[in-house]
Design an enzyme around this catalytic site. Sequence first.
Site, PDB file in Angstrom:
ATOM      1  N   SER A 264       1.001  -1.490  -0.037  1.00  0.00           N
ATOM      2  CA  SER A 264       0.374  -0.268   0.140  1.00  0.00           C
ATOM      3  C   SER A 264       0.704   1.316   0.688  1.00  0.00           C
ATOM      4  O   SER A 264       2.248   1.668  -0.186  1.00  0.00           O
ATOM      5  CB  SER A 264      -1.018  -0.063   1.163  1.00  0.00           C
ATOM      6  OG  SER A 264       0.122   0.677   2.543  1.00  0.00           O
ATOM      7  N   LYS A 265      -0.028   2.543  -0.073  1.00  0.00           N
ATOM      8  CA  LYS A 265       0.645   3.587   0.007  1.00  0.00           C
ATOM      9  C   LYS A 265       1.607   3.808   1.160  1.00  0.00           C
ATOM     10  O   LYS A 265       2.374   4.863   0.961  1.00  0.00           O
ATOM     11  CB  LYS A 265      -0.349   5.290  -0.389  1.00  0.00           C
ATOM     12  CG  LYS A 265      -0.921   4.930  -1.414  1.00  0.00           C
ATOM     13  CD  LYS A 265      -1.751   6.485  -1.515  1.00  0.00           C
ATOM     14  CE  LYS A 265      -3.069   6.367  -2.404  1.00  0.00           C
ATOM     15  NZ  LYS A 265      -3.690   7.583  -2.904  1.00  0.00           N
ATOM     16  N   ARG A 266       1.235   3.925   2.212  1.00  0.00           N
ATOM     17  CA  ARG A 266       2.096   3.523   3.530  1.00  0.00           C
ATOM     18  C   ARG A 266       2.711   2.916   3.432  1.00  0.00           C
ATOM     19  O   ARG A 266       4.351   3.274   4.553  1.00  0.00           O
ATOM     20  CB  ARG A 266       0.972   3.480   4.486  1.00  0.00           C
ATOM     21  CG  ARG A 266      -0.792   3.632   4.284  1.00  0.00           C
ATOM     22  CD  ARG A 266      -0.813   4.953   5.559  1.00  0.00           C
ATOM     23  NE  ARG A 266      -1.121   6.180   4.576  1.00  0.00           N
ATOM     24  CZ  ARG A 266      -1.421   7.678   4.256  1.00  0.00           C
ATOM     25  NH1 ARG A 266       0.563   7.707   4.685  1.00  0.00           N
ATOM     26  NH2 ARG A 266      -2.136   8.384   4.016  1.00  0.00           N
ATOM     27  N   ASP A 267       3.003   1.728   2.963  1.00  0.00           N
ATOM     28  CA  ASP A 267       4.272   0.204   3.574  1.00  0.00           C
ATOM     29  C   ASP A 267       5.617   1.503   3.006  1.00  0.00           C
ATOM     30  O   ASP A 267       6.589   1.196   3.271  1.00  0.00           O
ATOM     31  CB  ASP A 267       4.383  -0.747   2.440  1.00  0.00           C
ATOM     32  CG  ASP A 267       2.933  -1.735   2.526  1.00  0.00           C
ATOM     33  OD1 ASP A 267       2.505  -0.876   4.060  1.00  0.00           O
ATOM     34  OD2 ASP A 267       2.405  -2.515   2.051  1.00  0.00           O
ATOM     35  N   VAL A 275       7.311   3.755  -2.921  1.00  0.00           N
ATOM     36  CA  VAL A 275       5.988   2.864  -3.682  1.00  0.00           C
ATOM     37  C   VAL A 275       5.632   3.862  -4.990  1.00  0.00           C
ATOM     38  O   VAL A 275       5.008   2.946  -5.428  1.00  0.00           O
ATOM     39  CB  VAL A 275       4.793   2.545  -2.591  1.00  0.00           C
ATOM     40  CG1 VAL A 275       5.498   1.387  -1.776  1.00  0.00           C
ATOM     41  CG2 VAL A 275       4.327   4.289  -1.877  1.00  0.00           C
TER      42      VAL A 275
END
Length: 508
Positions: A264-267, A275
């Site tokens: 995800s975007k957050r990773d 990312v």
Amino acid sequence: MERKVRVRFAPSPTGPLHIGGVRTALYNYLFAKKHNGDFILRIEDTDQGRFVPGAEEYIIESLNWCGVKYNEGVGIGGPHAPYRQSERKALYKQYADFLVDKGFAYYAFDSAEELDTIRKDLEKQKITFQYGANNRNELKNSLTISAEEVQQKLNSGEHYVIRIKIPENEEIQVNDLIRGLVTFSSAQLDDKVLYKSDGMPTYHLANVVDDYLMQISHVIRGEEWLPSAPLHVLLYRYLGWENEMPQFAHLPLLLKPDGNGKLSKRDGDRLGFPVFPLRWEDPKTKEISSGYRESGYFADGFINMLALLGWNPGTEQEIFSLDQLVDAFTLDRVGKSGSKFDPEKAKWFNHQYLQTQPDAEIAKSYLNLLTEKGVSTNIEFADKIVKLIKNRANFIEDLWAHSFFFFSAPTVYDEKVLKDKWKENTPSLMLAVKEELEKNQKFEAAEIKEEISAYLEKNQIGMGQVMNALRLLMVGASAGPDLFEILALLGKEEVIRRIDTGLSSIKK
Ligand code: GLU
């Protein structure tokens, strides 16, 4: 006649393009090129509520940076222009009307609040609300209210939506080129909104209408769209376009490095890798997400890495140029299960691509890096250092850590090396070595090596004893490339100076 291959990448401009999106675009591109087809960029911006300024420009810039070129679409035009759905707004209504006329869709007047109340009531009973066959006859729509009343509501400008009428108890089959035949039960589907009274179609209607009008032959997209595929199949059927329906290929997800869920975007920045292809600054929150480009990745290496996340060539080959990927790519080698993203592998690819860059090119970038670090030198010297250390670097930026000592003499010396390698007799050994070096004429690596080796052998002194200490005096630590090369590049004068400085400052 074989149908001309026409594929599209159809992102919604709701934020920066995730690397999973870049991979989708890449596979579409490879497939199009492989079959001498067209690759189209269509911007799906019908959901105005989710529109993010700058996102469309970001998508285009990302594709350009990666070299994933489209030959039709937003920014460049083509026979089916415009390619931005908001600019195609006027043409969707007729298809929604057609579906209503044929009884495949209906007007619904339930307000958001009304539906919310029902949803909440059902939630208390642990039932998920789904507008569809089991309740549409109790809700406020053209199936339950009279034709006159419907007309009245429409005339008075009341808000409405047009919903598809999903058939009851029907099996819908989606033939997927990656997954095979996937069967859905219509009971799983709800009466999705196709069109809204603000004059905007929803994703489903616009997507199907445009794929049809743009003569798309294959829909290659992320797995998250597989649940929408049966709805799309129904729309093709109801609109009378079944013969022109594209073939579907749903790509596996990109997973987090530990395999636990979708990347995800957050990773990215949480786990220390980008990312997104390019750096992105959120226009609202001003939050910054790092990008591959700005982190020093080569676009071709990045693309090579992405290509192999979900597809395999069936051989051990890992390094592919874009043209080689076009040659090798087939959809039947795209896997069904998710691919774990491996940030270390991304670095490995960059390392490989850095090694294949011409030294002269690397030297230019390296010279810029040196300027940033406040060092001025010439391109010839930069080139020599590059040749010596490039195989230790994954990124241009890394070259500094492997070479800073060429530009500043050590002022401190690694404690551990001092403790382990600096013996009582080391200073006298260093003085002897210094004397040998002073005699050396050309001061070239091979020649220095030969002379020092001969000297050590003659005096029965171990190579290791000398090398470790001498390296410490030159570099300040135990790391670095070949010591004789370092000596040659530093030059006799500087080497002698470093020996003297070291010997006077290291007191044990
Ligand atoms: N607009 C959709 C997206 O944002 C397109 C999905 C599709 O390719 O059909 O990914």
